[in-house]
Scaffold this motif. Sequence first.
Motif, mmCIF file in Angstrom:
data_model
loop_
_atom_site.group_PDB
_atom_site.id
_atom_site.type_symbol
_atom_site.label_atom_id
_atom_site.label_comp_id
_atom_site.label_asym_id
_atom_site.label_seq_id
_atom_site.Cartn_x
_atom_site.Cartn_y
_atom_site.Cartn_z
ATOM 1 N N HIS A 120 88.442 0.221 37.259
ATOM 2 C CA HIS A 120 88.824 1.357 38.109
ATOM 3 C C HIS A 120 87.998 1.352 39.400
ATOM 4 C CE1 HIS A 120 89.933 5.413 39.303
ATOM 5 N NE2 HIS A 120 88.676 5.787 39.290
ATOM 6 N N HIS A 175 91.467 11.133 44.396
ATOM 7 C CA HIS A 175 91.359 9.748 44.851
ATOM 8 C C HIS A 175 92.056 9.543 46.199
ATOM 9 C CE1 HIS A 175 90.316 8.987 40.601
ATOM 10 N NE2 HIS A 175 89.608 8.002 41.098
ATOM 11 N N HIS A 198 84.889 13.024 45.092
ATOM 12 C CA HIS A 198 85.066 11.877 44.183
ATOM 13 C C HIS A 198 84.822 10.544 44.890
ATOM 14 C CE1 HIS A 198 86.148 9.981 40.437
ATOM 15 N NE2 HIS A 198 86.907 9.130 41.107
ATOM 16 N N HIS A 201 81.698 8.760 44.200
ATOM 17 C CA HIS A 201 81.694 8.052 42.912
ATOM 18 C C HIS A 201 82.200 6.612 43.052
ATOM 19 C CE1 HIS A 201 81.755 7.937 38.505
ATOM 20 N NE2 HIS A 201 82.946 7.384 38.567
ATOM 21 N N HIS A 202 82.929 6.320 44.114
ATOM 22 C CA HIS A 202 83.456 4.965 44.320
ATOM 23 C C HIS A 202 82.611 4.152 45.290
ATOM 24 C CE1 HIS A 202 87.308 4.801 42.053
ATOM 25 N NE2 HIS A 202 87.055 6.096 41.990
ATOM 26 N N PHE A 215 86.612 14.969 37.019
ATOM 27 C CA PHE A 215 87.927 14.594 37.547
ATOM 28 C C PHE A 215 88.700 15.838 37.976
ATOM 29 C CE2 PHE A 215 87.793 10.381 35.450
ATOM 30 C CZ PHE A 215 88.231 9.635 36.521
#
Length: 280
Positions: A120, A175, A198, A201-202, A215
Amino acid sequence: MDANSELFIRLGAAVGIFLALALWEVFSPRRTLTVGRARRWPSNLGILLVDAVLVRLLIPVAAVGIAVIAAERGWGLLNIARWPAWLEALIGFFVLDLAIYGQHVAFHKVHILWRLHRMHHADLDIDVSTGLRFHPIEIILSMLIKIAVVILIGVPAVAVVIFEVALNATSMFNHSNAAMPQWLDRIVRLLVVTPDMHRVHHSIKRDETDSNFGFNLPWWDRLFGTYRAQPESGHEGMTIGLPIFRDRRELRLDRLITQPFRNDAGEVARAPRAQREKAG
Ligand SMILES: [Zn+2]
Ligand SMILES: [Zn+2]
């Protein structure tokens, strides 16, 4: 509610929200994509199809079906006492969301689970399609965890349906590469995880990857000390993805499926020195 109408509600909601967010990204993007859609979307949507087919094949009764059975047989903590339906649904929703937060933390901290989940994170851009990109084994494990929670707690079927629709929608929303004014982001992230929250987080930086696990509801991260407001390098300057799997060939569907089984240490060791140091 029968299985067909549940599927219809979930599919209809998901497709509508996906299209709305995709349009938002096109007309008001937050970041310039580095790889873009053409190379990523076929794989990210392809893996979604693999996931959907596998779950339907391997798990004949989804979480909502289990909820109906649990209610009929009186399984679970909520079925011990008679509480108002809305209260049981609310508790069920919160417990499911906390379980998904806990599951996400475990998928980062336990190495064998991280191997599944890192697929992911290996997306080189983050947009609405990344919210659908999960390894099939992670999706199956996640469904089994949800089923276990539903049996233990006795979550009402209506709460399971609302939760599944909400989780799907918020995953696509947080996302998405959709630009939102700062003042609006500040208000919305009090209630639900926003794209800016979020995206941290990536980040390629591990301490940022290991933050903002929520989430859906943003409160668990604040409660358990895993909250980070913004990425260190800023949303425009940050690098998305992992130090491994940076080759664009890794965006192919067959590569996504095999990523958990490939030697990650070997990938980093083989990388040129400069890249290794940058990956640090
Ligand atoms: Zn993660
Ligand atoms: Zn994500």
